[in-house]
Design an enzyme around this catalytic site. Structure first.
Site, mmCIF file in Angstrom:
data_model
loop_
_atom_site.group_PDB
_atom_site.id
_atom_site.type_symbol
_atom_site.label_atom_id
_atom_site.label_comp_id
_atom_site.label_asym_id
_atom_site.label_seq_id
_atom_site.Cartn_x
_atom_site.Cartn_y
_atom_site.Cartn_z
ATOM 1 N N THR A 22 0.866 -2.030 2.720
ATOM 2 C CA THR A 22 1.829 -2.818 1.948
ATOM 3 C C THR A 22 1.791 -4.246 2.447
ATOM 4 O O THR A 22 1.546 -4.503 3.628
ATOM 5 C CB THR A 22 3.257 -2.226 1.985
ATOM 6 O OG1 THR A 22 4.041 -2.831 0.959
ATOM 7 C CG2 THR A 22 3.934 -2.416 3.328
ATOM 8 N N CYS A 28 12.067 -7.414 3.947
ATOM 9 C CA CYS A 28 11.841 -5.981 3.689
ATOM 10 C C CYS A 28 11.330 -5.305 4.962
ATOM 11 O O CYS A 28 10.781 -5.953 5.847
ATOM 12 C CB CYS A 28 10.807 -5.784 2.586
ATOM 13 S SG CYS A 28 11.296 -6.436 0.977
ATOM 14 N N HIS A 45 8.282 0.865 1.441
ATOM 15 C CA HIS A 45 8.535 -0.584 1.473
ATOM 16 C C HIS A 45 9.985 -0.780 1.048
ATOM 17 O O HIS A 45 10.286 -0.875 -0.140
ATOM 18 C CB HIS A 45 7.568 -1.290 0.523
ATOM 19 C CG HIS A 45 7.642 -2.789 0.578
ATOM 20 N ND1 HIS A 45 6.523 -3.563 0.713
ATOM 21 C CD2 HIS A 45 8.680 -3.659 0.500
ATOM 22 C CE1 HIS A 45 6.870 -4.843 0.705
ATOM 23 N NE2 HIS A 45 8.185 -4.917 0.572
#
Length: 161
Positions: A22, A28, A45
């Site tokens: 990711t 995040c 994520h």
């Protein structure tokens, strides 16, 4: 070898020789789970700490720590993993923007990290490595063959945990 891309508010599971990747982890948090006995890897994520922040009644499971982590565990168990052999690693949760005052709603990165840790604690999954905080973005890649998490941090290079 296949690289499975996990988008924002997304999650997925992989077996060797695949890898999970990711990008764009700012505030995040990338949560990775790995069962070293069965060699099953999972990644989420996570964008926000709590599903109570969902607007309009439509819930994206992978977006929130309190829904993404339990769902990722379910997917891994369905693939053959056992939680007693599963460990977690966290990356991201940066404070991407400076702000004035003590407004907690602006502390998204730290709040995401706290929420992920709580969800993992509730699931009895031990965190064995963490690269969180700071103010730089990250890209992570988890190798399902050995559970090594590669973390690329802007202006700081690459490290493995």
């Amino acid at each position: 070898m296949e690289i499975i891309k996990i988008g924002m508010a997304d999650l997925g599971v992989a077996k060797p020789p695949s890898k999970l990747r990711t990008t764009g982890l700012g505030s995040c948090v990338g949560v990775v789970l790995y069962d070293h006995i069965h060699k099953i890897a999972g990644m989420a994520h996570v964008m926000l700490p709590e599903s109570s922040l969902a607007k309009g009644g439509e819930l994206t499971i992978g977006k929130y720590a309190d829904t993404a982590i339990p769902h990722l565990i379910q997917l891994m168990v369905k693939a053959g993993a056992e939680t007693r052999h599963t460990v977690a690693k966290l990356a991201g949760g940066a404070q991407m923007f400076a702000f004035l005052g003590n407004n907690d709603t602006m502390r998204i990165g730290p709040r995401n990290v706290e929420a992920c840790k709580l969800a993992l604690k509730d699931a009895h999954i031990k965190i064995v490595a963490e690269d969180t905080g700071g103010n730089c973005g990250r890209t992570i890649e988890l190798d399902a063959t050995n559970g090594i998490l590669q973390i690329r941090t802007v202006n700081q290079g690459v490290k493995e945990v």
